[in-house]
Design a protein around this motif. Structure first.
Motif, PDB file in Angstrom:
ATOM      1  N   TRP A 283       0.831  -1.201   0.039  1.00 12.34           N
ATOM      2  CA  TRP A 283      -0.083   0.029   0.003  1.00 12.34           C
ATOM      3  C   TRP A 283       0.844   1.179   0.141  1.00 12.34           C
ATOM      4  O   TRP A 283       0.530   2.245  -0.912  1.00 12.34           O
ATOM      5  CB  TRP A 283      -1.048   0.028   1.171  1.00 12.34           C
ATOM      6  N   ARG A 284       1.874   1.295   0.937  1.00 17.94           N
ATOM      7  CA  ARG A 284       2.866   2.315   0.906  1.00 17.94           C
ATOM      8  C   ARG A 284       3.486   2.802  -0.501  1.00 17.94           C
ATOM      9  O   ARG A 284       3.628   3.996  -0.631  1.00 17.94           O
ATOM     10  CB  ARG A 284       3.601   2.323   2.053  1.00 17.94           C
ATOM     11  N   ILE A 285       3.968   1.580  -1.061  1.00 18.37           N
ATOM     12  CA  ILE A 285       4.704   1.748  -2.203  1.00 18.37           C
ATOM     13  C   ILE A 285       3.841   2.201  -3.441  1.00 18.37           C
ATOM     14  O   ILE A 285       4.197   3.242  -4.274  1.00 18.37           O
ATOM     15  CB  ILE A 285       5.265   0.301  -2.542  1.00 18.37           C
ATOM     16  N   GLY A 286       2.539   1.741  -3.518  1.00 19.98           N
ATOM     17  CA  GLY A 286       1.526   2.088  -4.433  1.00 19.98           C
ATOM     18  C   GLY A 286       1.332   3.585  -4.241  1.00 19.98           C
ATOM     19  O   GLY A 286       1.117   4.210  -5.188  1.00 19.98           O
ATOM     20  N   ARG A 287       1.133   4.132  -2.831  1.00 19.51           N
ATOM     21  CA  ARG A 287       0.769   5.350  -2.524  1.00 19.51           C
ATOM     22  C   ARG A 287       2.074   6.190  -3.082  1.00 19.51           C
ATOM     23  O   ARG A 287       1.605   7.425  -3.571  1.00 19.51           O
ATOM     24  CB  ARG A 287       0.584   5.643  -0.870  1.00 19.51           C
ATOM     25  N   ALA A 288       3.274   5.806  -2.792  1.00 22.39           N
ATOM     26  CA  ALA A 288       4.488   6.662  -3.251  1.00 22.39           C
ATOM     27  C   ALA A 288       4.304   6.614  -4.931  1.00 22.39           C
ATOM     28  O   ALA A 288       4.735   7.649  -5.391  1.00 22.39           O
ATOM     29  CB  ALA A 288       5.815   5.853  -2.951  1.00 22.39           C
ATOM     30  N   VAL A 289       4.015   5.640  -5.796  1.00 20.60           N
ATOM     31  CA  VAL A 289       4.111   5.849  -7.081  1.00 20.60           C
ATOM     32  C   VAL A 289       3.083   6.830  -7.576  1.00 20.60           C
ATOM     33  O   VAL A 289       3.165   7.667  -8.375  1.00 20.60           O
ATOM     34  CB  VAL A 289       3.967   4.504  -7.513  1.00 20.60           C
ATOM     35  N   ALA A 290       1.852   6.761  -6.825  1.00 18.20           N
ATOM     36  CA  ALA A 290       0.602   7.721  -7.158  1.00 18.20           C
ATOM     37  C   ALA A 290       0.925   9.209  -6.666  1.00 18.20           C
ATOM     38  O   ALA A 290       0.793   9.901  -7.599  1.00 18.20           O
ATOM     39  CB  ALA A 290      -0.804   7.101  -6.410  1.00 18.20           C
ATOM     40  N   ARG A 291       1.723   9.266  -5.710  1.00 18.62           N
ATOM     41  CA  ARG A 291       1.942  10.598  -5.350  1.00 18.62           C
ATOM     42  C   ARG A 291       3.003  11.167  -6.414  1.00 18.62           C
ATOM     43  O   ARG A 291       3.157  12.316  -6.853  1.00 18.62           O
ATOM     44  CB  ARG A 291       2.480  10.790  -3.854  1.00 18.62           C
ATOM     45  N   ALA A 292       4.082  10.210  -6.934  1.00 21.58           N
ATOM     46  CA  ALA A 292       5.167  10.882  -7.688  1.00 21.58           C
ATOM     47  C   ALA A 292       4.471  11.125  -9.076  1.00 21.58           C
ATOM     48  O   ALA A 292       4.881  12.230  -9.611  1.00 21.58           O
ATOM     49  CB  ALA A 292       6.088   9.526  -8.110  1.00 21.58           C
ATOM     50  N   ARG A 293       3.494  10.413  -9.630  1.00 25.11           N
ATOM     51  CA  ARG A 293       2.768  10.740 -10.756  1.00 25.11           C
ATOM     52  C   ARG A 293       2.031  11.965 -10.503  1.00 25.11           C
ATOM     53  O   ARG A 293       1.945  12.968 -11.398  1.00 25.11           O
ATOM     54  CB  ARG A 293       1.757   9.645 -11.113  1.00 25.11           C
ATOM     55  N   ALA A 294       1.248  12.247  -9.494  1.00 26.71           N
ATOM     56  CA  ALA A 294       0.382  13.264  -9.225  1.00 26.71           C
ATOM     57  C   ALA A 294       1.108  14.674  -9.092  1.00 26.71           C
ATOM     58  O   ALA A 294       0.615  15.769  -9.481  1.00 26.71           O
ATOM     59  CB  ALA A 294      -0.530  13.050  -8.002  1.00 26.71           C
ATOM     60  N   GLU A 295       2.596  14.449  -8.671  1.00 28.49           N
ATOM     61  CA  GLU A 295       3.468  15.870  -8.275  1.00 28.49           C
ATOM     62  C   GLU A 295       4.387  15.905  -9.488  1.00 28.49           C
ATOM     63  O   GLU A 295       5.177  16.765  -9.165  1.00 28.49           O
ATOM     64  CB  GLU A 295       3.794  15.700  -6.927  1.00 28.49           C
ATOM     65  N   ASN A 296       4.470  15.212 -10.535  1.00 27.42           N
ATOM     66  CA  ASN A 296       5.298  15.048 -11.612  1.00 27.42           C
ATOM     67  C   ASN A 296       6.807  14.924 -11.186  1.00 27.42           C
ATOM     68  O   ASN A 296       7.649  15.588 -11.262  1.00 27.42           O
ATOM     69  CB  ASN A 296       5.072  16.412 -12.289  1.00 27.42           C
ATOM     70  N   ARG A 297       6.911  13.930 -10.188  1.00 29.49           N
ATOM     71  CA  ARG A 297       8.026  13.585  -9.646  1.00 29.49           C
ATOM     72  C   ARG A 297       8.657  12.316 -10.008  1.00 29.49           C
ATOM     73  O   ARG A 297       9.184  11.703  -9.274  1.00 29.49           O
ATOM     74  CB  ARG A 297       8.113  13.699  -8.025  1.00 29.49           C
ATOM     75  N   LEU A 298       8.243  11.889 -11.292  1.00 29.75           N
ATOM     76  CA  LEU A 298       8.563  10.352 -11.423  1.00 29.75           C
ATOM     77  C   LEU A 298      10.078  10.246 -11.721  1.00 29.75           C
ATOM     78  O   LEU A 298      10.458   9.178 -11.489  1.00 29.75           O
ATOM     79  CB  LEU A 298       8.009   9.988 -12.974  1.00 29.75           C
ATOM     80  N   ASP A 299      10.893  11.263 -11.793  1.00 25.31           N
ATOM     81  CA  ASP A 299      12.584  11.252 -11.751  1.00 25.31           C
ATOM     82  C   ASP A 299      12.883  10.522 -10.357  1.00 25.31           C
ATOM     83  O   ASP A 299      14.097  10.264 -10.345  1.00 25.31           O
ATOM     84  CB  ASP A 299      12.771  12.580 -12.197  1.00 25.31           C
ATOM     85  N   ASN A 300      12.066  10.732  -9.354  1.00 32.70           N
ATOM     86  CA  ASN A 300      12.392  10.619  -8.086  1.00 32.70           C
ATOM     87  C   ASN A 300      11.860   9.376  -7.403  1.00 32.70           C
ATOM     88  O   ASN A 300      11.641   9.147  -6.325  1.00 32.70           O
ATOM     89  CB  ASN A 300      12.286  11.836  -7.136  1.00 32.70           C
ATOM     90  N   VAL A 301      10.883   8.630  -8.518  1.00 36.07           N
ATOM     91  CA  VAL A 301       9.883   7.713  -7.869  1.00 36.07           C
ATOM     92  C   VAL A 301      10.833   6.484  -7.147  1.00 36.07           C
ATOM     93  O   VAL A 301      10.051   5.963  -6.278  1.00 36.07           O
ATOM     94  CB  VAL A 301       8.867   7.068  -8.916  1.00 36.07           C
ATOM     95  N   ALA A 302      11.936   5.967  -7.787  1.00 38.34           N
ATOM     96  CA  ALA A 302      12.320   5.076  -7.062  1.00 38.34           C
ATOM     97  C   ALA A 302      13.103   5.477  -5.530  1.00 38.34           C
ATOM     98  O   ALA A 302      12.913   4.526  -4.878  1.00 38.34           O
ATOM     99  CB  ALA A 302      13.890   4.620  -7.868  1.00 38.34           C
ATOM    100  N   GLU A 303      13.614   6.625  -5.288  1.00 41.78           N
ATOM    101  CA  GLU A 303      13.816   6.890  -4.057  1.00 41.78           C
ATOM    102  C   GLU A 303      12.660   7.110  -3.265  1.00 41.78           C
ATOM    103  O   GLU A 303      12.619   6.786  -1.920  1.00 41.78           O
ATOM    104  CB  GLU A 303      14.519   8.403  -4.299  1.00 41.78           C
ATOM    105  N   MET A 304      11.483   7.327  -3.885  1.00 41.16           N
ATOM    106  CA  MET A 304      10.308   7.387  -2.804  1.00 41.16           C
ATOM    107  C   MET A 304       9.714   6.146  -2.627  1.00 41.16           C
ATOM    108  O   MET A 304       9.372   6.013  -1.246  1.00 41.16           O
ATOM    109  CB  MET A 304       9.222   8.254  -3.576  1.00 41.16           C
ATOM    110  N   ILE A 305      10.012   5.277  -3.456  1.00 40.14           N
ATOM    111  CA  ILE A 305       9.562   3.942  -3.005  1.00 40.14           C
ATOM    112  C   ILE A 305      10.582   3.282  -1.964  1.00 40.14           C
ATOM    113  O   ILE A 305      10.227   2.743  -0.982  1.00 40.14           O
ATOM    114  CB  ILE A 305       9.614   2.802  -4.334  1.00 40.14           C
ATOM    115  N   ILE A 306      11.885   3.655  -2.059  1.00 42.38           N
ATOM    116  CA  ILE A 306      12.766   3.178  -1.102  1.00 42.38           C
ATOM    117  C   ILE A 306      12.502   3.994   0.393  1.00 42.38           C
ATOM    118  O   ILE A 306      12.741   3.168   1.287  1.00 42.38           O
ATOM    119  CB  ILE A 306      14.202   3.406  -1.496  1.00 42.38           C
ATOM    120  N   ASP A 307      12.071   5.093   0.412  1.00 42.13           N
ATOM    121  CA  ASP A 307      11.855   5.579   1.459  1.00 42.13           C
ATOM    122  C   ASP A 307      10.667   5.002   2.354  1.00 42.13           C
ATOM    123  O   ASP A 307      10.675   4.847   3.427  1.00 42.13           O
ATOM    124  CB  ASP A 307      11.373   7.141   1.482  1.00 42.13           C
ATOM    125  N   GLU A 308       9.508   4.548   1.494  1.00 41.01           N
ATOM    126  CA  GLU A 308       8.488   3.800   1.859  1.00 41.01           C
ATOM    127  C   GLU A 308       9.008   2.295   2.627  1.00 41.01           C
ATOM    128  O   GLU A 308       8.187   1.922   3.433  1.00 41.01           O
ATOM    129  CB  GLU A 308       7.518   3.604   1.145  1.00 41.01           C
TER     130      GLU A 308
END
Length: 1002
Positions: free
Chosen positions: A811-836
């Motif tokens: 759930w947290r990983i999916g939320r991170a991906v959704a947030r990266a897309r919503a905030e146009n931050r896909l260049d950092n999506v991997a780092e956001m997943i790792i943070d979760e």
């Protein structure tokens, strides 16, 4: 003797301009004029026939050519796709869908994943009847004539005459021909029916093929009228030649075929421009070697795509989306932005350009033509009055010098950004500017080795239409038991070449342009082969002429139905993400948790599904069809509950269920009742029923099975927030209960069901290894896809063996991906997943780059192979300062990814058993190695690895349930996958996933 004809006309009907070219193909290599005898660009008319007629007359007159000299007319148009995008009820008919599926797919009805408004507009009726094939070609059941006739009677009663017929595994059905037989019945029962067989539209992938077939059926009536409208001007001018329509891959369809399969034209506009660019760049010396970036700037949008050395555009990933509908047919990988010659310029501050455009009304509304709207063309003319467009005096004083500089900076920035997004390497690449709107582009762009605007670039789309080739695809599953894959591939190549010649290609020009072999997991001696051939149109083929198109009632053309309303919108095609509700505020969203129980809703399900595939480490199969099934349960009122492992009593009975088999089968033979059937049969011999359910593995499609089985409409028990792997593994003995080895075997008794009336129950087994082997042997006789039910364990055992809170982690990983897309931050999506997953200490970005090689082989039912990734930032920028991602890595896999290993630059694919240096190992099992699509943040499964795909490779520390004992590392580590010489070294420290229940309770 008939005089040979070498003249071809290409016309592209865009939202702003209609472009035309007259080309002598016998002189196409002449460097002075490339055989272009005449060209024109005129504003698109509301009725496209008028614009086409005007273009044809102008071409013939200016070149002094007789109509009898023309060999063909080829037209590209956005008409068909616009009918869908604009949801135009006048041009879309209601469709009845007949599924030949037997007991399968009942939980995912037609249009299940469509936007509500589109489903209500198009889907009129559906029925599920006997029929369908297994992956080996055996029938699930034969079709029943009476069932089909009853379907027809209901369709007639509802006034529906557009029908889609889709059968399970119909694309490989060359013997039973179930779809064709059913179609014959439908045509006999429904007078004048438009019948679409799904196998004619797309390939394997049941829901996606069905979606494409439904859209195709919905626009057939409009397509016939439109094709006639497009052909009529040629007939009236006495052009006694075939009229073709361009399709998505840069090749041609006869008018008759376009009227039958209009969906194949949906993305032809950008492809025409790219093919035209390829033609114009021939003979440009070194500039034509290797791939090129083609940037087509029209009146409303800028489309960028990578033109491969073959002269064809790079194709998109397996799935595409149009108007919120997921499909699986071939189309070019194109990115679009709202920038064109007609884009509206607002001075701000700050100054903005588009995305809205005056479109084909440019010559009425822009300042230089006496209008009152400041457009990008106005600014371009003020910068360079030599363009000789309109009257520059009318725009003088509209913008200051500073605003002109800001305009140029904005245009440059937008173009550089889209080029960076589409590049396949950090190395600068030639950029070819085409399209009438290219006048607004600068001559230098960062990331481009050189910027080329070839002569006639303004009509590259029409040139692409005039030079379009003929192609054919063979996509099939064949047995490799008697012949080698290479021998079969050679046979299929011959089939593809013959099919291309039959479609109208000049035999001497036909070549193989795409070739792929995909072994099928858990299916002995079967592989999927995909081969595409292409060749030049044979100008002597009079057999391709058609005198009329369609039915008598379609001959009268309603001009309102074929009126241009707008150019296809920005972002027409894109890789499929999991969409979130538009009004969802992701950072503040809270799941429903009451009294230590988490109640799953659709948002939770979407995020969990995304996270499960990432935790699947390349395997486990896509969760998408399973997510749709569970979403349907939620929408029908089912309640799905999740509880913490710590809250379960020691004497509880925790059951488990999973799917086993080939992911290729699971995307085609959609789940029926096999999961519940296996549970029911198991409990008959177990002596106790489950009080709770748990997922076997959180990775892939099985990550959702615990939720599905526990739903109130099924077993109606809570689901445990955890699983027996913490990832995905290829075998049942690679599970944490087996690691703990407190009793042997764990996985018996066991029951498996195929959903088609066959159940195997194993009351006793010698070991968990025997359970695995016997189930795998049964799979081949049970359709290569079964539901499994495992015996319940006690709550106390579960607490010792479980990898806790993995549903929360997904759930947290999916939320991170959704947030990266919503905030146009896909260049950092991997780092956001790792943070979760616990932060940098618990995981890391291992590599960023593009896939440059994939090798697969089938051994003992498992697909072994490796994927080679070459270092490149996903945007093609920033690597000069990042030595970390230079070079190459390989990712060996056995269904799931095994390791990430740095390799020499010259490396392609390794021989089995090649020694790996320990220091080159970036990560290895049991740690998780996941490959993520850099363009959308979604996981890429091992069956989906393909050349040119931008990916980010991440590593996540494995649970201590694996790494905390020698037995865990023995069963799930390097030696279990044949890496006897590599010692497991953890990539980080495991951080237990944070519980959603603990955080949000109350």
């Amino acid at each position: 003797m008939t005089r040979p004809r070498h003249l071809r006309i290409g016309i592209d009907v865009g939202g702003t301009n209609t472009d035309g070219v007259l080309l002598d193909v016998s002189r196409s290599h002449d460097a002075s004029d490339r055989g272009i005898l005449a060209w024109n660009k005129t504003p698109t008319t509301a009725n496209p026939s008028d614009g086409i007629a005007s273009s044809l007359r102008s071409l013939l007159t200016s070149a002094s050519i007789r109509p009898s000299d023309i060999a063909s007319v080829t037209i590209g148009t956005t008409h068909f796709v616009n009918a869908v995008v604009e949801r135009d009820a006048r041009r879309l008919d209601r469709v009845a869908v007949l599924r030949l599926c037997g007991p399968f797919s009942k939980h995912a009805p037609p249009c299940v994943d469509w936007p509500d408004d589109m489903r209500e507009l198009v889907l009129g009726y559906y029925a599920l009847v006997r029929g369908g094939l297994e992956v080996d070609g055996n029938v699930i059941s034969d079709i029943d004539d009476d069932e089909i006739k009853a379907f027809c009677a209901e369709a007639r009663k509802r006034g529906i005459s557009s029908v889609v017929i889709i059968g399970v595994f119909s694309p490989i059905d060359t013997v039973e021909r179930q779809e064709e037989r059913a179609a014959a019945i439908v045509r006999a029962e429904i007078s004048g029916a438009d019948v679409v067989c799904s196998k004619d539209v797309a390939s394997l992938g049941f829901l996606e093929r069905e979606n494409a077939a439904i859209l195709n059926a919905a626009i057939l009536r409009f397509a016939r009228r439109t094709v006639k409208a497009l052909k009529e001007p040629a007939r009236k001018l006495g052009l006694d030649c075939p009229v073709f329509i361009t399709q998505n891959d840069g090749t041609i369809l006869s008018g008759e075929e376009a009227a039958r399969l209009p969906i194949r034209t949906f993305s032809s506009g950008p492809t025409n421009s790219m093919r035209g660019a390829a033609f114009l760049m021939q003979g440009e010396g070194e500039q034509r070697k290797g791939p090129m970036m083609v940037v087509d700037i029209g009146g409303t949008t800028t489309d960028a795509g990578l033109l491969l050395e073959s002269g064809f555009p790079r194709q998109q990933a397996a799935y595409s989306e149009l108007a919120g509908i997921r499909m699986n047919f071939s189309c070019p990988d194109i990115k679009s932005i709202g920038l064109g010659g007609g884009s509206v310029v607002r001075k701000g501050p700050p100054l903005t350009i588009g995305p809205d455009s005056v479109g084909y009304e440019l010559t009425k509304k822009s300042l230089i033509f006496g209008g009152d709207v400041l457009t990008a063309t106005d600014c371009a003319v003020l910068i360079n009055p030599e363009l000789k467009i309109g009257n520059p005096e009318l725009a003088k004083g509209a913008v200051t010098d500073a605003e002109i500089e800001e305009f140029q900076a904005v245009v440059k920035s937008k173009l550089e950004r889209i080029i960076d997004t589409m590049k396949t390497s950090p190395v600068d690449i030639p950029v070819v500017l085409v399209g009438g709107g290219s006048i607004i582009a600068p001559s230098n762009l960062e990331g481009a080795s050189n910027v080329v605007k070839p002569q006639w670039s303004g009509v590259a789309n029409a040139i692409g239409a005039a030079t379009a080739r003929v192609s054919a695809v063979v996509d099939t599953v064949r047995s490799t038991e008697v012949k080698t894959p290479q021998q079969i591939l050679e046979e299929i190549c011959k089939e593809a070449i013959a099919k291309t010649i039959k479609a109208g290609a000049l035999p001497s020009s036909v070549e193989i342009v795409e070739m792929e072999t995909l072994p099928l997991q858990y299916i002995a001696n079967k592989s999927r082969f995909v081969v595409r051939a292409a060749g030049d149109f044979d100008l002597s083929r009079a057999d391709l002429f058609e005198s009329t198109v369609g039915k008598p009632e379609d001959h009268e053309i309603d001009s309102d139905e074929v009126t241009i309303t707008s150019e296809a919108p920005t972002e027409e095609w894109e890789s499929v993400p999991r969409s979130e509700p538009k009004d969802l505020d992701i950072p503040t969203y809270k799941p429903t948790v009451r009294n230590r129980t988490w109640y799953i809703n659709e948002t939770d399900l979407s995020w969990i599904s995304t996270g499960c595939y990432i935790l699947g480490t390349g395997g486990g199969g896509s969760p998408y069809p399973h997510m749709l099934l569970l979403r349907q349960l939620l929408r029908s009122g089912a309640v799905v509950r999740v509880v913490s492992p710590r809250d379960i009593s020691n004497d509880a009975a925790v059951g488990c269920g999973c799917g086993a088999g080939s992911p290729t089968v699971s995307i085609e033979k959609l789940q029926g009742d096999e999961m519940m059937q296996a549970q029911t049969e198991l409990y008959k011999i177990c002596g106790r029923t489950a009080t709770h359910m748990i997922a076997l593995e959180i990775g892939g499609g099985n990550g959702l099975q615990g939720l599905t089985l526990s739903a109130s409409s099924n077993l109606d028990v809570p689901c445990v927030d955890g699983d027996w792997m913490g990832r995905a593994y290829p075998t049942k003995w690679q599970t944490t209960p087996v690691v703990f080895n407190e009793r042997q075997p764990i996985w018996s008794p066991i029951a498996v069901a195929d959903g088609n009336g066959n159940v195997v129950v194993m009351p006793v087994a010698a070991s968990d290894l025997h359970v695995e082997r016997i189930i795998r042997a049964a799979l081949s006789q049970m359709g290569s896809q079964v539901g499994c039910a495992d015996p319940p364990v006690t709550g106390a055992e579960m607490k010792r063996w479980v990898v806790e809170n993995t549903l929360s982690q997904a759930w947290r990983i999916g939320r991170a991906v959704a947030r990266a897309r919503a905030e146009n931050r896909l260049d950092n999506v991997a780092e956001m997943i790792i943070d979760e997953c616990g932060g940098p200490g618990a995981g890391k970005v291992l590599f960023k780059g593009k896939i440059v090689g994939v090798h697969r082989t089938l051994r003992m039912g498992h697909v072994y192979g490796e994927c080679v990734v070459e270092g490149a930032d996903a945007t093609g920028a920033g690597l000069a300062e990042s030595l970390e991602y230079k070079g190459r890595i390989k990712i060996p896999f056995k269904n799931e990814n095994i390791a990430a290993i740095r390799v020499p630059d010259s490396y392609t694919t390794a021989a089995d058993g090649e020694f790996e240096k320990q220091e080159d190992v970036l990560a290895i099992v049991p740690d998780l190695i996941s490959v993520i699509d850099a363009q959308n943040g979604e996981a890429v499964g091992t069956p989906e690895y393909r050349y040119g795909l931008f990916v980010v490779v991440i590593g996540i520390a494995a649970s201590t349930k694996w790494t905390g004992s020698e037995r865990g590392i023995e069963l799930g580590g390097p030696k279990a996958f044949g890496f006897d010489h590599v010692e497991y070294k953890p990539l980080g420290r495991f951080v237990p996933p944070a519980s959603v229940i603990d955080e949000f309770d109350g």
